[in-house]
Design a protein around this motif. Structure first.
Motif, PDB file in Angstrom:
ATOM      1  N   ASP A  90      92.245  23.945  11.170  1.00 40.29           N
ATOM      2  CA  ASP A  90      92.252  25.101  10.267  1.00 40.29           C
ATOM      3  C   ASP A  90      92.901  24.759   8.923  1.00 40.29           C
ATOM      4  N   THR A  91      93.431  23.571   8.804  1.00 46.21           N
ATOM      5  CA  THR A  91      94.048  23.146   7.547  1.00 46.21           C
ATOM      6  C   THR A  91      93.015  23.127   6.429  1.00 46.21           C
ATOM      7  N   ALA A  92      93.307  23.850   5.360  1.00 41.11           N
ATOM      8  CA  ALA A  92      92.366  23.984   4.237  1.00 41.11           C
ATOM      9  C   ALA A  92      93.012  24.836   3.154  1.00 41.11           C
ATOM     10  N   VAL A  93      92.321  24.910   2.030  1.00 38.52           N
ATOM     11  CA  VAL A  93      92.653  25.916   1.023  1.00 38.52           C
ATOM     12  C   VAL A  93      91.831  27.157   1.344  1.00 38.52           C
ATOM     13  N   TYR A  94      92.514  28.287   1.410  1.00 42.37           N
ATOM     14  CA  TYR A  94      91.870  29.540   1.769  1.00 42.37           C
ATOM     15  C   TYR A  94      91.688  30.399   0.518  1.00 42.37           C
ATOM     16  N   TYR A  95      90.482  30.948   0.392  1.00 40.25           N
ATOM     17  CA  TYR A  95      90.122  31.749  -0.763  1.00 40.25           C
ATOM     18  C   TYR A  95      89.675  33.147  -0.330  1.00 40.25           C
ATOM     19  N   CYS A  96      90.035  34.129  -1.120  1.00 41.57           N
ATOM     20  CA  CYS A  96      89.397  35.426  -0.964  1.00 41.57           C
ATOM     21  C   CYS A  96      88.397  35.604  -2.092  1.00 41.57           C
ATOM     22  N   ALA A  97      87.431  36.472  -1.853  1.00 41.62           N
ATOM     23  CA  ALA A  97      86.361  36.678  -2.817  1.00 41.62           C
ATOM     24  C   ALA A  97      85.838  38.100  -2.709  1.00 41.62           C
ATOM     25  N   ALA A  98      85.207  38.546  -3.779  1.00 43.96           N
ATOM     26  CA  ALA A  98      84.677  39.902  -3.836  1.00 43.96           C
ATOM     27  C   ALA A  98      83.215  39.878  -4.229  1.00 43.96           C
ATOM     28  N   THR A  99      82.459  40.791  -3.643  1.00 41.71           N
ATOM     29  CA  THR A  99      81.041  40.903  -3.953  1.00 41.71           C
ATOM     30  C   THR A  99      80.608  42.346  -3.770  1.00 41.71           C
ATOM     31  N   THR A 100      79.443  42.670  -4.294  1.00 45.50           N
ATOM     32  CA  THR A 100      78.959  44.047  -4.168  1.00 45.50           C
ATOM     33  C   THR A 100      78.018  44.230  -2.983  1.00 45.50           C
ATOM     34  N   VAL A 101      77.589  43.127  -2.376  1.00 45.73           N
ATOM     35  CA  VAL A 101      76.654  43.196  -1.257  1.00 45.73           C
ATOM     36  C   VAL A 101      77.222  42.369  -0.103  1.00 45.73           C
ATOM     37  N   LEU A 102      77.297  42.950   1.059  1.00 44.22           N
ATOM     38  CA  LEU A 102      77.831  42.253   2.235  1.00 44.22           C
ATOM     39  C   LEU A 102      77.005  41.004   2.515  1.00 44.22           C
ATOM     40  N   THR A 103      77.668  39.868   2.549  1.00 44.72           N
ATOM     41  CA  THR A 103      76.983  38.611   2.786  1.00 44.72           C
ATOM     42  C   THR A 103      77.945  37.593   3.349  1.00 44.72           C
ATOM     43  N   THR A 104      77.383  36.619   4.086  1.00 50.31           N
ATOM     44  CA  THR A 104      78.178  35.505   4.585  1.00 50.31           C
ATOM     45  C   THR A 104      77.950  34.257   3.737  1.00 50.31           C
ATOM     46  N   ARG A 105      77.142  34.385   2.726  1.00 55.64           N
ATOM     47  CA  ARG A 105      76.867  33.246   1.854  1.00 55.64           C
ATOM     48  C   ARG A 105      77.982  33.076   0.848  1.00 55.64           C
ATOM     49  N   ASN A 106      77.910  31.986   0.116  1.00 57.64           N
ATOM     50  CA  ASN A 106      78.957  31.572  -0.801  1.00 57.64           C
ATOM     51  C   ASN A 106      78.877  32.251  -2.161  1.00 57.64           C
ATOM     52  N   ASN A 107      77.868  33.080  -2.393  1.00 60.64           N
ATOM     53  CA  ASN A 107      77.595  33.575  -3.743  1.00 60.64           C
ATOM     54  C   ASN A 107      78.324  34.874  -4.075  1.00 60.64           C
ATOM     55  N   TYR A 108      79.646  34.879  -3.809  1.00 61.38           N
ATOM     56  CA  TYR A 108      80.449  36.032  -4.190  1.00 61.38           C
ATOM     57  C   TYR A 108      80.683  36.037  -5.689  1.00 61.38           C
ATOM     58  N   ASP A 109      80.970  37.204  -6.232  1.00 60.78           N
ATOM     59  CA  ASP A 109      81.069  37.351  -7.687  1.00 60.78           C
ATOM     60  C   ASP A 109      82.422  36.922  -8.231  1.00 60.78           C
ATOM     61  N   TYR A 110      83.475  37.180  -7.500  1.00 65.37           N
ATOM     62  CA  TYR A 110      84.832  36.901  -7.980  1.00 65.37           C
ATOM     63  C   TYR A 110      85.598  36.152  -6.896  1.00 65.37           C
ATOM     64  N   TRP A 111      86.439  35.228  -7.366  1.00 63.99           N
ATOM     65  CA  TRP A 111      87.187  34.357  -6.450  1.00 63.99           C
ATOM     66  C   TRP A 111      88.650  34.283  -6.868  1.00 63.99           C
ATOM     67  N   GLY A 112      89.523  34.165  -5.871  1.00 64.12           N
ATOM     68  CA  GLY A 112      90.914  33.881  -6.150  1.00 64.12           C
ATOM     69  C   GLY A 112      91.125  32.393  -6.356  1.00 64.12           C
ATOM     70  N   GLN A 113      92.373  32.022  -6.620  1.00 60.96           N
ATOM     71  CA  GLN A 113      92.690  30.626  -6.921  1.00 60.96           C
ATOM     72  C   GLN A 113      92.929  29.803  -5.652  1.00 60.96           C
ATOM     73  N   GLY A 114      93.089  30.476  -4.539  1.00 56.21           N
ATOM     74  CA  GLY A 114      93.268  29.796  -3.258  1.00 56.21           C
ATOM     75  C   GLY A 114      94.724  29.646  -2.869  1.00 56.21           C
ATOM     76  N   THR A 115      94.952  29.553  -1.568  1.00 58.68           N
ATOM     77  CA  THR A 115      96.288  29.315  -1.036  1.00 58.68           C
ATOM     78  C   THR A 115      96.170  28.273   0.075  1.00 58.68           C
ATOM     79  N   GLN A 116      97.084  27.304   0.069  1.00 58.71           N
ATOM     80  CA  GLN A 116      97.014  26.196   1.015  1.00 58.71           C
ATOM     81  C   GLN A 116      97.584  26.605   2.362  1.00 58.71           C
ATOM     82  N   VAL A 117      96.833  26.287   3.408  1.00 61.89           N
ATOM     83  CA  VAL A 117      97.301  26.450   4.780  1.00 61.89           C
ATOM     84  C   VAL A 117      97.269  25.077   5.438  1.00 61.89           C
TER      85      VAL A 117
END
Length: 121
Positions: A90-117
């Motif tokens: 599970d070690t990785a950089v974790y990102y949150c993201a926002a989109t207007t349409v529910l999707t599991t794809r990578n094409n979200y509109d807005y992204w955070g800078q990430g946090t290391q786990v």
């Protein structure tokens, strides 16, 4: 526009837990579907979980089902990822993201800078 800031990452031993938070700016947070992704070194960004704007629909990738829980508090403009039974993979950089349409794809509109786990064995 939505600005996202993740927090809560860190170093944890295998089997431990972490709770990630993602705080969003603006008054339109409640309109967005939110997602969590991660990216390990040398790997592509991976979808983990998504939650609809009202929290009624949640989707997880199979590898985290039963271990991770996504939730949101629209009053606090925040989405969470509770991670239990963590594994070294599970070690990785974790990102949150926002989109207007529910999707599991990578094409979200807005992204955070990430946090290391980092999960130690």
């Amino acid at each position: 526009q939505v600005q996202l800031v993740e927090s809560g990452g860190g170093l944890v031993q295998a089997g431990g837990s972490l709770r990630l938070s993602c705080a969003a700016s603006g008054r339109t947070f409640r309109r967005y579907t939110m997602g969590w992704f991660r990216q390990a070194p040398g790997k592509e960004r991976e979808f983990l979980a998504t939650i609809s704007s009202d929290g009624s629909t949640i989707v997880y990738v199979d590898s985290v089902k039963g271990r991770f829980t996504i939730s949101r508090d629209n009053a606090k403009n925040t989405v969470y990822l509770q991670m239990n039974s963590l594994k070294p993979e599970d070690t990785a950089v974790y990102y949150c993201a926002a989109t207007t349409v529910l999707t599991t794809r990578n094409n979200y509109d807005y992204w955070g800078q990430g946090t290391q786990v980092t999960v130690s064995s």
